[in-house]
Design a protein around this motif. Structure first.
Motif, short mmCIF file in Angstrom:
data_model
loop_
_atom_site.label_atom_id
_atom_site.label_comp_id
_atom_site.label_asym_id
_atom_site.label_seq_id
_atom_site.Cartn_x
_atom_site.Cartn_y
_atom_site.Cartn_z
N GLN A 44 0.79 -1.00 0.09
CA GLN A 44 0.04 -0.09 -0.22
C GLN A 44 0.78 1.42 -0.03
O GLN A 44 0.71 2.06 -0.90
CB GLN A 44 -0.76 0.10 1.32
N THR A 86 -7.97 -3.41 5.00
CA THR A 86 -8.14 -3.20 3.32
C THR A 86 -9.33 -3.75 2.52
O THR A 86 -9.61 -3.54 1.59
CB THR A 86 -6.63 -4.12 3.00
N LEU A 125 -17.07 15.69 -9.30
CA LEU A 125 -15.99 15.29 -9.61
C LEU A 125 -15.54 13.66 -9.97
O LEU A 125 -14.66 13.47 -10.42
CB LEU A 125 -14.91 15.85 -8.74
N ASP A 126 -16.79 13.08 -9.83
CA ASP A 126 -16.69 11.37 -10.09
C ASP A 126 -15.54 11.14 -9.14
O ASP A 126 -14.45 10.38 -9.55
CB ASP A 126 -16.49 11.14 -11.44
N PHE A 127 -15.49 11.55 -7.89
CA PHE A 127 -14.32 11.29 -6.84
C PHE A 127 -14.07 9.59 -6.50
O PHE A 127 -15.40 9.15 -6.15
CB PHE A 127 -14.36 12.03 -5.68
N ARG A 128 -13.22 8.99 -6.48
CA ARG A 128 -13.13 7.78 -5.87
C ARG A 128 -11.97 7.63 -5.01
O ARG A 128 -10.90 7.95 -5.15
CB ARG A 128 -12.63 6.72 -7.06
N PRO A 129 -12.30 7.28 -3.43
CA PRO A 129 -11.20 7.38 -2.84
C PRO A 129 -10.12 6.46 -3.04
O PRO A 129 -10.38 5.40 -3.53
CB PRO A 129 -11.91 6.95 -1.53
N ASN A 130 -8.77 6.71 -2.72
CA ASN A 130 -7.56 6.01 -3.11
C ASN A 130 -7.55 4.87 -1.96
O ASN A 130 -7.07 5.06 -0.75
CB ASN A 130 -6.47 6.90 -2.88
N ALA A 131 -7.76 3.62 -2.62
CA ALA A 131 -7.72 2.73 -1.51
C ALA A 131 -6.58 2.21 -0.92
O ALA A 131 -6.40 1.71 0.39
CB ALA A 131 -8.25 1.18 -2.12
N GLN A 132 -5.34 2.73 -1.66
CA GLN A 132 -4.06 2.60 -0.98
C GLN A 132 -3.90 3.25 0.27
O GLN A 132 -3.68 3.04 1.37
CB GLN A 132 -3.07 2.96 -2.00
N ALA A 133 -4.11 4.56 -0.07
CA ALA A 133 -3.95 5.47 1.25
C ALA A 133 -4.88 5.22 2.23
O ALA A 133 -4.44 5.20 3.60
CB ALA A 133 -4.44 6.94 0.76
N SER A 182 -10.57 1.95 -7.42
CA SER A 182 -10.26 2.80 -6.18
C SER A 182 -9.15 1.96 -5.65
O SER A 182 -8.26 2.43 -4.91
CB SER A 182 -11.35 2.70 -5.30
N ARG A 183 -9.00 0.72 -6.05
CA ARG A 183 -7.57 0.13 -5.67
C ARG A 183 -6.27 0.51 -6.72
O ARG A 183 -5.28 -0.01 -6.39
CB ARG A 183 -7.76 -1.42 -5.66
N ARG A 184 -6.58 1.27 -7.91
CA ARG A 184 -5.64 2.14 -8.48
C ARG A 184 -4.92 0.79 -9.09
O ARG A 184 -3.56 0.70 -9.15
CB ARG A 184 -4.69 2.69 -7.64
N LEU A 208 1.53 4.07 -2.94
CA LEU A 208 0.87 5.45 -2.52
C LEU A 208 1.99 6.57 -3.02
O LEU A 208 1.60 7.40 -3.69
CB LEU A 208 0.52 5.51 -1.09
N ALA A 242 -6.03 2.34 3.05
CA ALA A 242 -5.63 1.28 3.72
C ALA A 242 -4.35 1.58 4.68
O ALA A 242 -4.17 0.69 5.55
CB ALA A 242 -5.55 0.00 2.65
N LEU A 243 -3.70 2.38 4.15
CA LEU A 243 -2.35 2.59 4.96
C LEU A 243 -2.68 3.33 6.28
O LEU A 243 -1.93 2.83 7.08
CB LEU A 243 -1.50 3.53 4.02
N ASN A 297 -5.64 10.91 -14.28
CA ASN A 297 -5.69 12.26 -13.59
C ASN A 297 -6.37 12.00 -12.24
O ASN A 297 -7.67 11.82 -12.23
CB ASN A 297 -6.31 13.33 -14.34
N ALA A 298 -5.52 12.02 -11.13
CA ALA A 298 -6.28 11.61 -9.93
C ALA A 298 -6.89 12.69 -9.22
O ALA A 298 -6.45 13.85 -9.13
CB ALA A 298 -4.69 11.08 -8.96
N ILE A 299 -8.12 12.52 -8.72
CA ILE A 299 -8.92 13.28 -7.97
C ILE A 299 -8.94 13.09 -6.51
O ILE A 299 -9.14 12.16 -6.42
CB ILE A 299 -10.35 13.29 -8.54
#
Lengths: 361, 361
Positions: free
Chosen positions: A52, B61, B45-53, A115-117, A56, B55-56, B2-4
């Motif tokens: 992760q 997870t 913005l069609d935002f999807r949270p970053n699963a990595q961050a 979302s898991r990129r 990141l 989970a970190l 392009n990361a939102i």
DNA sequence: CGATTCCATGGAATCGTTTCCACGAGGTAC
DNA sequence: GTACCTCGTGGAAACGATTCCATGGAATCG
């Protein structure tokens, strides 16, 4: 879940985290001394870097998403296997999702993968193009379609051209004297469903056979619709004497239904199915199939995706299909008594040829 | 790509990142006003949270790992399907890995899953317990074994007790007069291989049948070894008149090999296989099987794993197995001409019963 | 021998999110 | 009217890795 971090490795090795990181990620700017100290410290602590955190910071996750329409379909199970093996060869893990031929589950997984990129997605799309798929493309997430495409979406794909195989199959049946060929079709919402149906229609016309629309049953690529198709087609006043089925799961359903009705495959009814599954050769009589290479498809899909990830825009690939004749399509039209819908057939002499293939296998 | 980020969502909504985060993760400490503003900003913005961050920071997870021995084995494909569906019901995604019956690939995947910090792992272990598996347990990563276990490892598991089904099968064959029953076994390195073999041996003794060790062939759960097993057993001076095969893939290989040799299933040789696969009922003659519920196994495995994740130590579960008699085991010992190894049989009268099951299916 | 380059190293910023903590406004209880 | 909660909010620390930048010592060159 006692997490061992790079900090502790660095401490044990007596270096800074920066140096430890450099050693562990193969950065050449390290001395042999610290290399060995960090290496042994990491080994001693059984350190595994947190993927992760790594993902990141860096841009890569080294994960591919593979979203198939149905894992229980042997075709897609094989595809999953070849994709996974090809991916692992390039250092990627494969996150496998199962859409279950349902657009809502597909979208759910797609959102998860986004979302898991994941670095890229290989998708066997279900339906005509949902918001999630559009979002995927809008975000420029590397994507490749496999097996199916979506009209109007400019995404590299690897598909099978079923035309050749279907034409061969129809011709093969026409030569045996069949004039009424039934067709259990895939859903018209999927590209393969449409394409194969179009190829079938064209071939029927080309061979001067009956284009009776009642001979076509529209299924959904799942076993139950194969059974329903057999039920519908053999219930006709003028039933077909041969049957072409557009995928393996529907073929399974169709065969089960024929068993129940006492209709003998290759005797009372000739049959050819799309997709070559190992088991089909073991049936008695063995099932004639239209074959295409899953292994090529999986490898090609991974190749294309890696090109997209590297910024390329590879051309789509179309793979060939080919007819493999076995005993299930050995019956001629005259030998067929296929009107026998529902009336169990009397025990016949056993079919002889059971493993008769055009090519060795 | 392009990361939102949540920062931009917060800016558009006119609130702080902290508030935006609270709204998006469902924290109740938010006012209706900011809730709606953040929600619409995220949508726009069609935002999807970053699963990595995510989970970190947090401990979870929301991903489970499922490592099967072979995806192409229909049993494991079904298992993957049921596990995935059960997991998604609890908000988990399933990362599927394929060990390919090879310990090195298993370990590779295990390392990957560990470094991706999945919340738990469902594992059908290959081999006798590698370093990676030990490391898994040492780190106290929630783990559940499925289908197979490893001796000496105290991990909750869900397995099938094959004993009852195998005893029924041997008895069923003994009643039909078979005294020499061949057995194509799974590898003795796997718990199922050992357990099923032990059950077979015991049942043979109980029924006073031949315990000739030459009647046992040790395969590896893959199709090719089923073929090899048939080759070895039917090549004996006193070949068996009935065959018990320890899994579905080896059964496929065995059946293919019987076809090639012209040995007729259910006539020249009786056969029963472990694992109930839909296709087995479609063979002609239909294959008798020892059945166990994949769906129960998958659901139970997820249940157990969730309990372990929640800190519990659930007891292992053992599921039952049961014989389903179909036509492939209809032949009696006297009708068998099984010495016919290699000599193609003359066409017989067709087997009549082809869909004869003890239970409806 | 002094100046310059090279190289391994450590400190600190960074990725995107969650969550602890402090703060101020508004409401209730005495 | 003071004291005390409650509640929504924002600033900032934290998660665990990578990587930029500065540093200091060794090596090279004129």
């Amino acid at each position: 879940m006692n997490a061992i971090t790079i900090r502790e490795v660095a401490a044990l090795a007596g270096v800074s985290v920066a140096t430890a990181s450099r050693v562990l990620s193969g950065n050449p700017a390290t001395s042999p001394a610290s290399r060995s100290r960090v290496a042994s410290a990491a080994a001693e602590l059984d350190f595994r870097p947190n993927a992760q955190a790594r993902a990141l910071r860096g841009a890569r996750t080294n994960a591919l998403g593979l979203l198939v329409s149905d894992v229980r379909n042997p075709f897609f199970a094989d595809l999953a296997h070849t994709v996974e093996q090809a991916a692992i060869l390039h250092g990627y893990v494969t996150l496998l999702g199962n859409a279950n031929e349902r657009a809502d589950q597909q979208d759910r997984y797609l959102d998860t993968l986004i979302s898991r990129r994941v670095d890229g997605i290989i998708l066997a799309p279900v339906g005509a193009g949902s918001d999630s798929i559009r979002s995927l493309i809008a975000r420029e997430i590397p994507t490749v379609f496999v097996d199916r495409t979506i009209a109007g979406m400019d995404v590299p794909s690897v598909t099978t051209d079923g035309t050749a195989g279907i034409r061969q199959a129809v011709e093969h049946l026409a030569v045996a004297g069949h004039t009424r060929i039934g067709y259990i079709s895939g859903p018209q919402a999927s590209s393969t469903g449409r394409d194969r149906f179009a190829a079938f229609t064209r071939s029927v016309v080309e061979n001067g056979l009956s284009a009776d629309p009642a001979l076509v049953y529209f299924g959904d690529y799942q076993a139950a619709s194969g059974s329903a198709g057999v039920h519908a087609l053999l219930g006709l006043r003028e039933p077909p004497t041969a049957l072409l089925v557009a995928d393996s799961l529907m073929a399974v359903g169709a065969i089960a239904s024929l068993h129940d009705r006492g209709v003998r495959l290759g005797v009372d009814l000739a049959m050819v199915a799309f997709d070559d599954i190992e088991w089909f050769a073991l049936l008695n009589p063995a099932l004639s199939v239209i074959s295409h290479s899953v292994a090529d498809m999986g490898r090609t899909a991974v190749d294309l995706l890696l090109q997209v990830i590297d910024g390329g825009t590879p051309a789509s690939v179309v793979l060939p299909s080919e007819l493999i004749v076995r005993a299930s399509s050995a019956s001629s039209a005259s030998s067929a008594t296929a009107g026998a819908a529902g009336t169990p057939a009397t025990p016949p002499t056993a079919p002889t040829a059971s493993h008769n293939s055009v090519r060795t296998h």
